[in-house]
Design a protein around this motif. Structure first.
Motif, PDB file in Angstrom:
ATOM      1  N   GLU A  21      47.356  24.556  41.494  1.00 25.68           N
ATOM      2  CA  GLU A  21      48.243  25.726  40.551  1.00 25.68           C
ATOM      3  C   GLU A  21      49.319  26.268  41.799  1.00 25.68           C
ATOM      4  OE1 GLU A  21      46.323  28.864  38.824  1.00 25.68           O
ATOM      5  OE2 GLU A  21      45.291  27.597  37.209  1.00 25.68           O
ATOM      6  N   LYS A  58      41.852  34.104  55.345  1.00 24.58           N
ATOM      7  CA  LYS A  58      42.063  32.768  55.146  1.00 24.58           C
ATOM      8  C   LYS A  58      43.610  32.198  55.618  1.00 24.58           C
ATOM      9  CE  LYS A  58      40.888  33.325  50.569  1.00 24.58           C
ATOM     10  NZ  LYS A  58      40.768  32.973  49.293  1.00 24.58           N
ATOM     11  N   THR A  90      34.256  38.116  43.141  1.00 25.68           N
ATOM     12  CA  THR A  90      34.263  37.349  41.634  1.00 25.68           C
ATOM     13  C   THR A  90      33.829  35.880  41.924  1.00 25.68           C
ATOM     14  OG1 THR A  90      36.272  38.854  40.955  1.00 25.68           O
ATOM     15  CG2 THR A  90      36.217  36.420  40.320  1.00 25.68           C
ATOM     16  N   PHE A 121      43.173  39.942  35.696  1.00 28.35           N
ATOM     17  CA  PHE A 121      42.909  39.133  37.206  1.00 28.35           C
ATOM     18  C   PHE A 121      44.032  39.903  38.137  1.00 28.35           C
ATOM     19  CE2 PHE A 121      41.103  35.478  34.832  1.00 28.35           C
ATOM     20  CZ  PHE A 121      40.261  34.994  35.556  1.00 28.35           C
ATOM     21  N   GLY A 156      37.342  28.097  36.597  1.00 27.98           N
ATOM     22  CA  GLY A 156      36.813  29.407  36.625  1.00 27.98           C
ATOM     23  C   GLY A 156      36.553  30.309  35.587  1.00 27.98           C
ATOM     24  N   TYR A 157      37.082  31.217  35.534  1.00 24.29           N
ATOM     25  CA  TYR A 157      36.928  32.275  34.406  1.00 24.29           C
ATOM     26  C   TYR A 157      37.784  32.030  33.178  1.00 24.29           C
ATOM     27  CZ  TYR A 157      33.895  35.113  37.414  1.00 24.29           C
ATOM     28  OH  TYR A 157      32.801  35.262  38.334  1.00 24.29           O
ATOM     29  N   ARG A 182      48.471  34.484  39.306  1.00 20.03           N
ATOM     30  CA  ARG A 182      49.029  33.595  40.563  1.00 20.03           C
ATOM     31  C   ARG A 182      50.496  33.441  40.530  1.00 20.03           C
ATOM     32  NH1 ARG A 182      45.251  30.822  39.982  1.00 20.03           N
ATOM     33  NH2 ARG A 182      43.873  31.898  41.659  1.00 20.03           N
TER      34      ARG A 182
HETATM   35  P1  IMP Z   1      39.009  32.852  45.237  1.00 18.52           P
HETATM   36  O1  IMP Z   1      40.407  33.530  45.187  1.00 18.52           O
HETATM   37  O2  IMP Z   1      39.046  31.543  45.632  1.00 18.52           O
HETATM   38  O3  IMP Z   1      38.094  33.886  46.029  1.00 18.52           O
HETATM   39  O4  IMP Z   1      38.352  33.003  43.765  1.00 18.52           O
HETATM   40  C1  IMP Z   1      37.638  34.112  43.291  1.00 18.52           C
HETATM   41  C2  IMP Z   1      37.031  33.607  41.985  1.00 18.52           C
HETATM   42  O5  IMP Z   1      37.801  33.678  40.803  1.00 18.52           O
HETATM   43  C3  IMP Z   1      36.609  32.223  41.810  1.00 18.52           C
HETATM   44  O6  IMP Z   1      35.461  32.152  41.122  1.00 18.52           O
HETATM   45  C4  IMP Z   1      37.417  31.150  40.942  1.00 18.52           C
HETATM   46  O7  IMP Z   1      36.850  30.518  40.377  1.00 18.52           O
HETATM   47  C5  IMP Z   1      37.801  32.596  40.211  1.00 18.52           C
HETATM   48  N1  IMP Z   1      39.454  32.371  39.782  1.00 18.52           N
HETATM   49  C6  IMP Z   1      40.418  32.242  40.717  1.00 18.52           C
HETATM   50  N2  IMP Z   1      41.703  32.164  40.302  1.00 18.52           N
HETATM   51  C7  IMP Z   1      41.152  31.832  38.798  1.00 18.52           C
HETATM   52  C8  IMP Z   1      42.236  31.647  37.567  1.00 18.52           C
HETATM   53  O8  IMP Z   1      43.428  31.561  37.679  1.00 18.52           O
HETATM   54  N3  IMP Z   1      41.382  31.502  36.573  1.00 18.52           N
HETATM   55  C9  IMP Z   1      40.261  31.648  36.434  1.00 18.52           C
HETATM   56  N4  IMP Z   1      39.402  32.280  37.327  1.00 18.52           N
HETATM   57  C10 IMP Z   1      39.871  31.862  38.591  1.00 18.52           C
END
Ligand code: IMP
Length: 200
Positions: A21, A58, A90, A121, A156-157, A182
């Protein structure tokens, strides 16, 4: 295309879904000329208390490890009925060995019988530039948590996050990329970088 703002950069993530993405969005804005792939770095412990803190951790660590500019994002899901949780937790909502499915299951269980499904989000994106400058931007997508999973796209969600009656997993990737948290964060990053260089 206008000359990219960042010549070469690394996407500071090991999550292939997120990398895909981000690469699409960075290309759309002409932000990065070349996303360098195939590099490795030590896992980053994401223990900051905020999304911005984790995105900075990061981006900084990956820039240091690779010697290249880096782009990182950290995303949180904030559910009103849960007081803004899972938020910064999350990714590990269902525990240290969380999977996409176990997280979604835990969320649906926490909201069993709860009528207020409002959620958002939030993505914080950080760019560490070649001269060490850090640029931070944010994007948000408002929606509702569905009562059950629907759709098979995304990650993810996405199967439980509804916007105007459809989950993100029921949308084509291109459609999600037009409206997502995003996408909005990368747009804000592009605006911030353009303002910085005076090219926008
Ligand atoms: P991180 O930003 O990689 O720490 O992700 C945080 C959490 O949010 C993880 O469980 C991801 O799977 C979920 N996540 C991040 N971006 C998305 C999205 O665009 N859609 C659905 N879930 C997301």
């Amino acid at each position: 295309m206008i000359r990219p703002v960042i010549h070469r950069a690394v996407v500071a993530s090991k999550n292939p879904d997120k990398i895909t993405e981000l690469e699409t969005l960075l290309a759309r804005h002409g932000l990065v000329g070349e996303v360098v792939r195939g590099l490795d770095w030590p896992d980053v412990v994401e223990d900051a208390p905020t999304l911005e803190g984790n995105a900075l951790l990061k981006a900084r660590q990956v820039a240091l490890s690779t010697g290249l500019p880096s782009i990182a994002d950290d995303t949180g899901l904030e559910v009103d009925a849960l007081g803004g949780a899972p938020g910064v937790r999350t990714a590990r909502y269902s525990g240290p060995d969380a999977t996409y499915q176990s997280n979604v299951d835990a969320l649906l269980a926490a909201l069993q019988g709860v009528e207020d499904r409002a959620a958002r989000f939030r993505t914080v994106v950080v760019a560490v530039l070649a001269d060490g400058t850090e640029v931070v931007a944010e994007g948000e997508l408002v929606g509702d948590i569905a009562w059950a999973c629907r759709g098979s796209a995304g990650f993810g969600y996405d199967p439980v996050f509804e916007v105007d009656g459809r989950t993100l997993a029921e949308m084509e990737p291109q459609e999600k990329d037009l409206i997502s948290h995003r996408a909005r964060a990368i747009q804000a990053l592009a605006d911030a970088l353009a303002a910085r260089t005076g090219s926008g």
